[in-house]
Motif scaffolding. Structure first.
Motif, PDB file in Angstrom:
ATOM      1  N   LEU A   1      -0.466   5.217   8.149  1.00 43.42           N
ATOM      2  CA  LEU A   1      -0.293   4.319   7.003  1.00 43.42           C
ATOM      3  C   LEU A   1      -0.139   2.874   7.455  1.00 43.42           C
ATOM      4  CD1 LEU A   1       0.032   3.977   3.963  1.00 43.42           C
ATOM      5  CD2 LEU A   1       2.444   4.534   4.234  1.00 43.42           C
ATOM      6  N   VAL A   2       0.644   2.651   8.493  1.00 47.96           N
ATOM      7  CA  VAL A   2       0.856   1.290   8.990  1.00 47.96           C
ATOM      8  C   VAL A   2      -0.446   0.703   9.519  1.00 47.96           C
ATOM      9  CG1 VAL A   2       2.024  -0.053  10.802  1.00 47.96           C
ATOM     10  CG2 VAL A   2       3.311   1.595   9.446  1.00 47.96           C
ATOM     11  N   ARG A   3      -1.223   1.507  10.247  1.00 48.17           N
ATOM     12  CA  ARG A   3      -2.512   1.017  10.757  1.00 48.17           C
ATOM     13  C   ARG A   3      -3.464   0.670   9.634  1.00 48.17           C
ATOM     14  NH1 ARG A   3      -4.370   5.327  14.745  1.00 48.17           N
ATOM     15  NH2 ARG A   3      -2.229   5.948  14.857  1.00 48.17           N
ATOM     16  N   ALA A   4      -3.565   1.537   8.633  1.00 48.12           N
ATOM     17  CA  ALA A   4      -4.461   1.279   7.498  1.00 48.12           C
ATOM     18  C   ALA A   4      -4.019   0.044   6.722  1.00 48.12           C
ATOM     19  CB  ALA A   4      -4.505   2.502   6.573  1.00 48.12           C
ATOM     20  N   ALA A   5      -2.725  -0.127   6.551  1.00 47.52           N
ATOM     21  CA  ALA A   5      -2.212  -1.291   5.826  1.00 47.52           C
ATOM     22  C   ALA A   5      -2.512  -2.575   6.590  1.00 47.52           C
ATOM     23  CB  ALA A   5      -0.711  -1.152   5.589  1.00 47.52           C
ATOM     24  N   GLY A   6      -2.374  -2.537   7.895  1.00 47.81           N
ATOM     25  CA  GLY A   6      -2.668  -3.708   8.706  1.00 47.81           C
ATOM     26  C   GLY A   6      -4.146  -4.087   8.636  1.00 47.81           C
ATOM     27  N   ARG A   7      -5.014  -3.092   8.726  1.00 47.79           N
ATOM     28  CA  ARG A   7      -6.460  -3.348   8.636  1.00 47.79           C
ATOM     29  C   ARG A   7      -6.851  -3.893   7.268  1.00 47.79           C
ATOM     30  NH1 ARG A   7      -7.026   1.633  11.237  1.00 47.79           N
ATOM     31  NH2 ARG A   7      -7.432   2.606   9.237  1.00 47.79           N
ATOM     32  N   GLY A   8      -6.186  -3.419   6.228  1.00 48.15           N
ATOM     33  CA  GLY A   8      -6.537  -3.824   4.869  1.00 48.15           C
ATOM     34  C   GLY A   8      -5.886  -5.111   4.401  1.00 48.15           C
TER      35      GLY A   8
ATOM     36  N   ALA B   1       3.006  -4.735   3.189  1.00 52.75           N
ATOM     37  CA  ALA B   1       3.959  -3.637   3.368  1.00 52.75           C
ATOM     38  C   ALA B   1       3.253  -2.329   3.051  1.00 52.75           C
ATOM     39  CB  ALA B   1       5.162  -3.823   2.440  1.00 52.75           C
ATOM     40  N   ALA B   2       3.815  -1.250   3.580  1.00 47.63           N
ATOM     41  CA  ALA B   2       3.264   0.076   3.332  1.00 47.63           C
ATOM     42  C   ALA B   2       4.410   1.052   3.112  1.00 47.63           C
ATOM     43  CB  ALA B   2       2.406   0.520   4.504  1.00 47.63           C
ATOM     44  N   LEU B   3       4.219   1.968   2.191  1.00 45.73           N
ATOM     45  CA  LEU B   3       5.232   2.977   1.885  1.00 45.73           C
ATOM     46  C   LEU B   3       4.578   4.346   1.829  1.00 45.73           C
ATOM     47  CD1 LEU B   3       7.085   1.156  -1.018  1.00 45.73           C
ATOM     48  CD2 LEU B   3       8.002   1.629   1.240  1.00 45.73           C
ATOM     49  N   GLY B   4       5.265   5.339   2.366  1.00 40.95           N
ATOM     50  CA  GLY B   4       4.782   6.708   2.280  1.00 40.95           C
ATOM     51  C   GLY B   4       5.170   7.339   0.959  1.00 40.95           C
TER      52      GLY B   4
ATOM     53  N   LEU C   1       0.851  -1.185   0.000  1.00 42.21           N
ATOM     54  CA  LEU C   1       0.000   0.000   0.000  1.00 42.21           C
ATOM     55  C   LEU C   1       0.888   1.237   0.000  1.00 42.21           C
ATOM     56  CD1 LEU C   1      -2.845   1.277   0.280  1.00 42.21           C
ATOM     57  CD2 LEU C   1      -2.523   1.155   2.762  1.00 42.21           C
ATOM     58  N   ILE C   2       0.566   2.207  -0.861  1.00 39.92           N
ATOM     59  CA  ILE C   2       1.310   3.463  -0.940  1.00 39.92           C
ATOM     60  C   ILE C   2       0.332   4.613  -0.725  1.00 39.92           C
ATOM     61  CG2 ILE C   2       2.733   4.972  -2.382  1.00 39.92           C
ATOM     62  CD1 ILE C   2       3.406   2.462  -4.060  1.00 39.92           C
ATOM     63  N   ALA C   3       0.676   5.534   0.190  1.00 41.42           N
ATOM     64  CA  ALA C   3      -0.156   6.718   0.434  1.00 41.42           C
ATOM     65  C   ALA C   3       0.703   7.815   1.042  1.00 41.42           C
ATOM     66  CB  ALA C   3      -1.318   6.385   1.357  1.00 41.42           C
ATOM     67  N   GLU C   4       0.261   9.055   0.870  1.00 43.62           N
ATOM     68  CA  GLU C   4       0.999  10.195   1.389  1.00 43.62           C
ATOM     69  C   GLU C   4       0.355  10.652   2.697  1.00 43.62           C
ATOM     70  OE1 GLU C   4       2.560  14.599  -0.017  1.00 43.62           O
ATOM     71  OE2 GLU C   4       1.692  13.240  -1.472  1.00 43.62           O
TER      72      GLU C   4
END
Length: 143
Positions: free
Chosen positions: A89-96, A100-103, A80-83
């Motif tokens: 971002l880490v919380r949203a990636a975990g829920r979804g 991995a998540a990147l800013g 997941l990539i988001a600004e």
């Protein structure tokens, strides 16, 4: 990384310009193939999905990020990539269900490396565990 020249990446982003820029950057770094989709609904079509190895989803708001539809069943890793701030971002990636998540904004090389690491982790997890178990006679005793 050895896995990326043959990797098939599915890139989902509603913003066409950003999606195309990411696709060009990954291709320039030597990724096998990158397919693009504007939404996960579009990506659900087998012709678009076509056996992807990793899913990359880029969104404006991680709270509205779609859940990883390939987490169960197909077992395809997702990034997941988001600004936004890293903690959100880490919380949203975990829920979804993302691996991995990147800013954003991010350097293409960082995305390239993160894709490689999730692919390697997924391949390690899919290997069958060794059936060999150490027996007492296999142990070396120091004297």
């Amino acid at each position: 990384m050895k896995v990326l020249p043959t990797a098939r990446i599915l890139l989902v982003d509603s913003q066409m310009e950003r999606r195309q820029a990411t696709q060009l950057a990954l291709s320039a770094l030597g990724v096998g193939s990158v397919r693009e989709a504007a939404s996960l609904d579009e990506a659900a079509d087998p012709a678009v999905f076509g056996g992807a190895d990793v899913l990359v989803v880029q969104v404006d708001d991680p709270e509205e990020a779609p859940a990883n539809p390939y987490r169960f069943g197909a077992g395809i890793p997702a990034v997941l990539i988001a600004e936004v701030p890293a903690q959100l971002l880490v919380r949203a990636a975990g829920r979804g269900g993302y691996d991995a998540a990147l800013g954003a904004p991010l350097a293409p090389r960082l995305l390239y490396r993160r894709i490689g690491s999730v692919l390697q982790r997924a391949r390690r997890l899919s290997r069958p565990a060794s059936a060999a178990v150490a027996q007492p006679s296999d142990l070396v005793v120091a004297s």
